[in-house]
Design a protein around this motif. Structure first.
Motif, PDB file in Angstrom:
ATOM      1  N   TYR A   1      33.070  42.771  43.507  1.00 35.30           N
ATOM      2  CA  TYR A   1      33.122  43.879  42.557  1.00 35.30           C
ATOM      3  C   TYR A   1      31.746  44.533  42.430  1.00 35.30           C
ATOM      4  O   TYR A   1      30.716  43.842  42.394  1.00 35.30           O
ATOM      5  CB  TYR A   1      33.584  43.364  41.198  1.00 35.30           C
TER       6      TYR A   1
ATOM      7  N   PHE B   1      45.460  35.651  42.677  1.00 39.18           N
ATOM      8  CA  PHE B   1      45.968  36.576  43.695  1.00 39.18           C
ATOM      9  C   PHE B   1      45.754  35.969  45.078  1.00 39.18           C
ATOM     10  O   PHE B   1      44.731  35.350  45.349  1.00 39.18           O
ATOM     11  CB  PHE B   1      45.220  37.908  43.634  1.00 39.18           C
TER      12      PHE B   1
ATOM     13  N   PHE C   1      42.551  35.502  51.579  1.00 43.59           N
ATOM     14  CA  PHE C   1      41.672  35.408  50.417  1.00 43.59           C
ATOM     15  C   PHE C   1      42.467  35.066  49.169  1.00 43.59           C
ATOM     16  O   PHE C   1      43.576  35.546  48.962  1.00 43.59           O
ATOM     17  CB  PHE C   1      40.943  36.733  50.172  1.00 43.59           C
TER      18      PHE C   1
ATOM     19  N   GLU D   1      39.487  41.075  27.204  1.00 44.11           N
ATOM     20  CA  GLU D   1      39.212  42.489  27.080  1.00 44.11           C
ATOM     21  C   GLU D   1      38.032  42.943  27.926  1.00 44.11           C
ATOM     22  O   GLU D   1      37.979  44.067  28.377  1.00 44.11           O
ATOM     23  CB  GLU D   1      38.933  42.808  25.601  1.00 44.11           C
TER      24      GLU D   1
ATOM     25  N   TYR E   1      44.860  34.758  35.954  1.00 47.31           N
ATOM     26  CA  TYR E   1      45.515  35.502  37.032  1.00 47.31           C
ATOM     27  C   TYR E   1      44.976  34.997  38.364  1.00 47.31           C
ATOM     28  O   TYR E   1      43.766  34.819  38.520  1.00 47.31           O
ATOM     29  CB  TYR E   1      45.239  37.001  36.930  1.00 47.31           C
TER      30      TYR E   1
ATOM     31  N   GLY F   1      34.369  37.411  51.044  1.00 51.34           N
ATOM     32  CA  GLY F   1      35.382  38.029  50.219  1.00 51.34           C
ATOM     33  C   GLY F   1      34.865  39.287  49.557  1.00 51.34           C
ATOM     34  O   GLY F   1      33.659  39.488  49.438  1.00 51.34           O
ATOM     35  N   PRO F   2      35.746  40.161  49.122  1.00 52.80           N
ATOM     36  CA  PRO F   2      35.317  41.384  48.420  1.00 52.80           C
ATOM     37  C   PRO F   2      34.524  41.051  47.162  1.00 52.80           C
ATOM     38  O   PRO F   2      34.752  40.024  46.519  1.00 52.80           O
ATOM     39  CB  PRO F   2      36.640  42.077  48.088  1.00 52.80           C
TER      40      PRO F   2
ATOM     41  N   HIS G   1      32.878  50.094  37.923  1.00 56.10           N
ATOM     42  CA  HIS G   1      34.077  50.870  37.670  1.00 56.10           C
ATOM     43  C   HIS G   1      33.787  51.882  36.565  1.00 56.10           C
ATOM     44  O   HIS G   1      32.812  51.737  35.810  1.00 56.10           O
ATOM     45  CB  HIS G   1      35.255  49.981  37.278  1.00 56.10           C
TER      46      HIS G   1
ATOM     47  N   TYR H   1      50.842  37.519  43.335  1.00 60.04           N
ATOM     48  CA  TYR H   1      49.916  37.121  42.288  1.00 60.04           C
ATOM     49  C   TYR H   1      50.652  36.385  41.182  1.00 60.04           C
ATOM     50  O   TYR H   1      51.857  36.564  40.986  1.00 60.04           O
ATOM     51  CB  TYR H   1      49.108  38.306  41.748  1.00 60.04           C
TER      52      TYR H   1
ATOM     53  N   LEU I   1      47.665  42.730  49.435  1.00 57.29           N
ATOM     54  CA  LEU I   1      48.045  41.771  48.406  1.00 57.29           C
ATOM     55  C   LEU I   1      49.371  41.132  48.791  1.00 57.29           C
ATOM     56  O   LEU I   1      50.337  41.830  49.087  1.00 57.29           O
ATOM     57  CB  LEU I   1      48.173  42.471  47.062  1.00 57.29           C
TER      58      LEU I   1
ATOM     59  N   TYR J   1      45.555  37.370  49.003  1.00 56.93           N
ATOM     60  CA  TYR J   1      45.462  38.531  49.875  1.00 56.93           C
ATOM     61  C   TYR J   1      45.392  38.064  51.326  1.00 56.93           C
ATOM     62  O   TYR J   1      44.973  36.956  51.628  1.00 56.93           O
ATOM     63  CB  TYR J   1      44.175  39.328  49.596  1.00 56.93           C
TER      64      TYR J   1
ATOM     65  N   ARG K   1      48.882  43.671  37.872  1.00 55.00           N
ATOM     66  CA  ARG K   1      47.445  43.797  37.702  1.00 55.00           C
ATOM     67  C   ARG K   1      46.707  43.679  39.044  1.00 55.00           C
ATOM     68  O   ARG K   1      45.590  43.234  39.102  1.00 55.00           O
ATOM     69  CB  ARG K   1      46.933  42.707  36.775  1.00 55.00           C
TER      70      ARG K   1
ATOM     71  N   TYR L   1      34.573  48.179  45.157  1.00 48.34           N
ATOM     72  CA  TYR L   1      34.308  46.847  45.665  1.00 48.34           C
ATOM     73  C   TYR L   1      33.618  47.003  47.020  1.00 48.34           C
ATOM     74  O   TYR L   1      33.733  48.035  47.670  1.00 48.34           O
ATOM     75  CB  TYR L   1      35.607  46.060  45.880  1.00 48.34           C
TER      76      TYR L   1
ATOM     77  N   ALA M   1      42.099  37.562  31.627  1.00 51.72           N
ATOM     78  CA  ALA M   1      42.809  38.656  30.967  1.00 51.72           C
ATOM     79  C   ALA M   1      42.101  39.116  29.711  1.00 51.72           C
ATOM     80  O   ALA M   1      42.642  39.882  28.949  1.00 51.72           O
ATOM     81  CB  ALA M   1      44.226  38.211  30.612  1.00 51.72           C
TER      82      ALA M   1
ATOM     83  N   TYR N   1      38.371  43.848  32.430  1.00 54.34           N
ATOM     84  CA  TYR N   1      39.067  44.910  33.137  1.00 54.34           C
ATOM     85  C   TYR N   1      39.793  44.320  34.328  1.00 54.34           C
ATOM     86  O   TYR N   1      40.503  43.343  34.197  1.00 54.34           O
ATOM     87  CB  TYR N   1      38.078  46.006  33.550  1.00 54.34           C
ATOM     88  N   ASN N   2      39.623  44.904  35.476  1.00 54.76           N
ATOM     89  CA  ASN N   2      40.299  44.387  36.659  1.00 54.76           C
ATOM     90  C   ASN N   2      39.334  43.752  37.632  1.00 54.76           C
ATOM     91  O   ASN N   2      39.576  43.741  38.818  1.00 54.76           O
ATOM     92  CB  ASN N   2      41.051  45.527  37.357  1.00 54.76           C
ATOM     93  N   GLU N   3      38.217  43.239  37.145  1.00 54.92           N
ATOM     94  CA  GLU N   3      37.260  42.627  38.045  1.00 54.92           C
ATOM     95  C   GLU N   3      37.805  41.322  38.553  1.00 54.92           C
ATOM     96  O   GLU N   3      37.974  40.368  37.798  1.00 54.92           O
ATOM     97  CB  GLU N   3      35.922  42.391  37.329  1.00 54.92           C
ATOM     98  N   GLN N   4      38.110  41.299  39.818  1.00 57.67           N
ATOM     99  CA  GLN N   4      38.605  40.085  40.444  1.00 57.67           C
ATOM    100  C   GLN N   4      37.468  39.393  41.186  1.00 57.67           C
ATOM    101  O   GLN N   4      36.633  40.037  41.806  1.00 57.67           O
ATOM    102  CB  GLN N   4      39.726  40.414  41.432  1.00 57.67           C
TER     103      GLN N   4
ATOM    104  N   LEU O   1      45.040  44.951  42.744  1.00 64.03           N
ATOM    105  CA  LEU O   1      44.234  46.020  43.292  1.00 64.03           C
ATOM    106  C   LEU O   1      44.770  46.352  44.672  1.00 64.03           C
ATOM    107  O   LEU O   1      45.074  45.451  45.436  1.00 64.03           O
ATOM    108  CB  LEU O   1      42.770  45.601  43.399  1.00 64.03           C
TER     109      LEU O   1
ATOM    110  N   TYR P   1      37.454  52.091  40.614  1.00 55.91           N
ATOM    111  CA  TYR P   1      36.744  50.849  40.875  1.00 55.91           C
ATOM    112  C   TYR P   1      36.122  50.893  42.271  1.00 55.91           C
ATOM    113  O   TYR P   1      36.677  51.488  43.186  1.00 55.91           O
ATOM    114  CB  TYR P   1      37.694  49.651  40.838  1.00 55.91           C
TER     115      TYR P   1
ATOM    116  N   ARG Q   1      49.140  46.082  30.206  1.00 57.19           N
ATOM    117  CA  ARG Q   1      49.644  45.035  29.332  1.00 57.19           C
ATOM    118  C   ARG Q   1      50.900  45.513  28.620  1.00 57.19           C
ATOM    119  O   ARG Q   1      51.861  44.779  28.474  1.00 57.19           O
ATOM    120  CB  ARG Q   1      48.589  44.649  28.315  1.00 57.19           C
TER     121      ARG Q   1
ATOM    122  N   PHE R   1      36.632  36.937  44.183  1.00 56.78           N
ATOM    123  CA  PHE R   1      37.245  36.490  45.424  1.00 56.78           C
ATOM    124  C   PHE R   1      36.607  35.211  45.935  1.00 56.78           C
ATOM    125  O   PHE R   1      35.406  34.979  45.775  1.00 56.78           O
ATOM    126  CB  PHE R   1      37.118  37.564  46.506  1.00 56.78           C
ATOM    127  N   GLY R   2      37.442  34.389  46.586  1.00 58.78           N
ATOM    128  CA  GLY R   2      36.933  33.238  47.288  1.00 58.78           C
ATOM    129  C   GLY R   2      36.387  33.628  48.641  1.00 58.78           C
ATOM    130  O   GLY R   2      36.470  34.791  49.041  1.00 58.78           O
TER     131      GLY R   2
ATOM    132  N   ASP S   1      54.616  38.980  41.014  1.00 59.45           N
ATOM    133  CA  ASP S   1      54.979  39.985  42.022  1.00 59.45           C
ATOM    134  C   ASP S   1      54.728  39.396  43.404  1.00 59.45           C
ATOM    135  O   ASP S   1      53.597  39.171  43.790  1.00 59.45           O
ATOM    136  CB  ASP S   1      54.154  41.254  41.818  1.00 59.45           C
TER     137      ASP S   1
ATOM    138  N   ARG T   1      43.929  49.002  31.823  1.00 60.17           N
ATOM    139  CA  ARG T   1      44.409  47.637  31.587  1.00 60.17           C
ATOM    140  C   ARG T   1      45.275  47.524  30.357  1.00 60.17           C
ATOM    141  O   ARG T   1      46.194  46.733  30.299  1.00 60.17           O
ATOM    142  CB  ARG T   1      43.224  46.688  31.477  1.00 60.17           C
TER     143      ARG T   1
END
Lengths: 118, 116
Positions: A46, B33, B91, B99, B31, A43-44, A49, B48, B45, B35, A104, A36, B97, B102-105, A106, A34, A98, B107-108, B56, A94
């Protein structure tokens, strides 16, 4: 997650392609790459990926070597607004996340400070 | 969609005071998070949540830090008592979640905390 190594800084002339390298020699078969970026005081964000095939979207292209031990993010025509810190991250697939219940999140390294020069 | 919303954008407080940072994730994201970013340590991190449940919190630096998510549209990060070394940009990020994500978050804009 596999550790990544990036150069701390790079310069690029405006209008030229910016090629940002990333080494991830310990990447495993189910880990995605990925990218970013973080523009100063924001903020970061995206970017893109990929798993093993090259990817392209409206922002950038991602070239992943055949052995997947390194990759390159390409900004085809860098502008001054592309000046930012670019983070290369590897993350488990991903679906595996699951199934295993793993986190999950980064994990961001130190990134590359790209400065686009006029 | 307004994106991830954080408040306040800037907070200046004195050592020993309680600080509460707030986050509103993107609607439909399950989800969330938190940071922290400093020059010395980069982006870390802290904790989350998934469906409002903390999953975690191993990144939370110490007991002075606590985070809650009472509902799907609101989360807080509290520091009590605050110390100068807590000065950082905090942050909040969220993701779905589904399909396709992916893991694209997302951010604020972050909260810049200064503890004097």
């Amino acid at each position: 997650d596999a550790k990544t190594t990036q150069p701390p800084s790079m310069d690029c002339a405006e209008g030229r392609a910016a090629n940002l390298p990333c080494n991830h020699s310990t990447i495993s078969g189910n880990e995605y790459v990925y990218w970013y970026r973080q523009i100063h005081s924001q903020g970061p964000q995206y970017i893109i990926h990929g798993l093993k095939n090259n990817e392209t979207n409206e922002m950038a292209s991602l070239i992943i070597t055949e052995d997947r031990k390194s990759s390159t993010l390409i900004l085809p025509h860098a502008t001054l607004r592309d000046t930012a810190v670019y983070y290369c991250i590897v993350r488990v697939d991903r679906l595996l996340i699951r199934q295993s219940g793993s986190a999950r999140q980064l994990t961001f390294g130190s990134g590359t400070q790209l400065t686009v020069l006029p | 969609d307004a994106g991830v919303i954080q408040s306040p954008r800037h907070e200046v407080t004195e050592m020993g005071q309680e600080v509460t940072l707030r986050c509103k994730p993107i609607s439909g994201h399950d989800y969330l998070f938190w940071y922290r970013q400093t020059m010395m340590r980069g982006l870390e991190l802290l904790i989350y949540f998934n469906n409002n449940v903390p999953i975690d919190d191993s990144g939370m630096p110490e007991d002075r830090f606590s985070a809650k998510m009472p509902n799907a549209s609101f989360s807080t990060l509290k520091i009590q008592p605050s110390e100068p070394r807590d000065s950082a940009v905090y942050f909040c990020a969220s993701r779905t979640a589904t399909e396709s994500s992916y893991n694209e978050q997302f951010f604020g804009p972050g909260t810049r905390l200064t503890v004097l």
